[in-house]
Design an enzyme around this catalytic site. Sequence first.
Site, PDB file in Angstrom:
ATOM      1  N   LYS A 160      14.392  -1.970 -10.155  1.00 10.95           N
ATOM      2  CA  LYS A 160      13.892  -3.231  -9.589  1.00 10.95           C
ATOM      3  C   LYS A 160      14.586  -3.390  -8.237  1.00 10.95           C
ATOM      4  O   LYS A 160      15.644  -4.010  -8.126  1.00 10.95           O
ATOM      5  CB  LYS A 160      14.207  -4.396 -10.534  1.00 10.95           C
ATOM      6  CG  LYS A 160      13.490  -5.699 -10.186  1.00 10.95           C
ATOM      7  CD  LYS A 160      13.745  -6.751 -11.245  1.00 10.95           C
ATOM      8  CE  LYS A 160      13.094  -8.076 -10.906  1.00 10.95           C
ATOM      9  NZ  LYS A 160      11.624  -8.034 -10.960  1.00 10.95           N
ATOM     10  N   ALA A 161      13.982  -2.782  -7.224  1.00  6.25           N
ATOM     11  CA  ALA A 161      14.609  -2.678  -5.907  1.00  6.25           C
ATOM     12  C   ALA A 161      13.817  -3.442  -4.853  1.00  6.25           C
ATOM     13  O   ALA A 161      12.586  -3.512  -4.915  1.00  6.25           O
ATOM     14  CB  ALA A 161      14.725  -1.212  -5.492  1.00  6.25           C
TER      15      ALA A 161
END
Length: 313
Positions: A160-161
């Site tokens: 989750k960047a």
Amino acid sequence: MTDMTPTEKIWHNGRFIDWNDATIHVLSHVVSYGSSVFEGVRSYETAKGPAVFRLRDHTRRLLDSSKIYRIPVEYSVDQLVSAQIELIQVNRLRSCYIRPIILRGYGGVGVLPVNNPTEVFLACWEWGKYLGPEALAEGVDVCISSWTRLAPNTLPALAKAGANYMNSQLIRMEAHHNGYAEGIALDANGCISEGSGENIFVIRDGKIHTPPLGSSVLPGITRDTVVTLARELGIPIVETVIPREMLYIADEVFFTGTAAEVTPIRSVDRIEIGSGRRGPITERLQTAYFDLVEGKAEDKHGWLTPIPEPVSA
């Protein structure tokens, strides 16, 4: 979608600072290169007081994302869990949204992150229903996006960047400008992947289908929760590749996510899904989900972390 209301304190690298002091330098690595990972976590008001849903799982995924992107973090899951609990206490919130962020800060200016310190921020604020309160019953209108989800070996979809969400922004903006509440992206093979920030479930003849992680899907915490609840309710559910056209002939379709929670989809590309509003299986899962997160049902998985009342000085 509600506006963000500032709270008093934000946690930064082990200490609390004022909301307005939570700043970074414009030449921080994250600004030019998107080198950040983050989470979205919800704390709910229950009869026994505030409680955070699946806090450890979210925090573990945060550190997993950091590891995938080779961002060194000196804090453990336990330390970050404790810090988030204290953050809620300090800001005296009964229910809230929590946003942990890990980023590469000010240092080297090249793509290679040399001498860029890791900055860790934890913020929280009151936040309503992501797609609107009426969406939980009436559903939302969505479209298939012209933007494809991240292909394998481009950017890691399991993380989750921040950089990954440039793709999400394109999906959401296109949908918004075309009059839809959200967009659904296809994967590199042309099959269903997910929304800009939500996982997706498709129901046909009483059976639930959801795309596998190999379809460039983020391993959603709410996604996992709904899979577990469906099995406990005896509803058949399978992870499988889903062709685009299956959405059009589905009996029900719904999104899941920490922000979106469990939100039904009433139409896709102007094609009405089922009755054009929340269907019976979606409603069963939605009820089970909210009963769980709001403390009305037994927490047999230990997913709720109670927030103790802060000790007065």
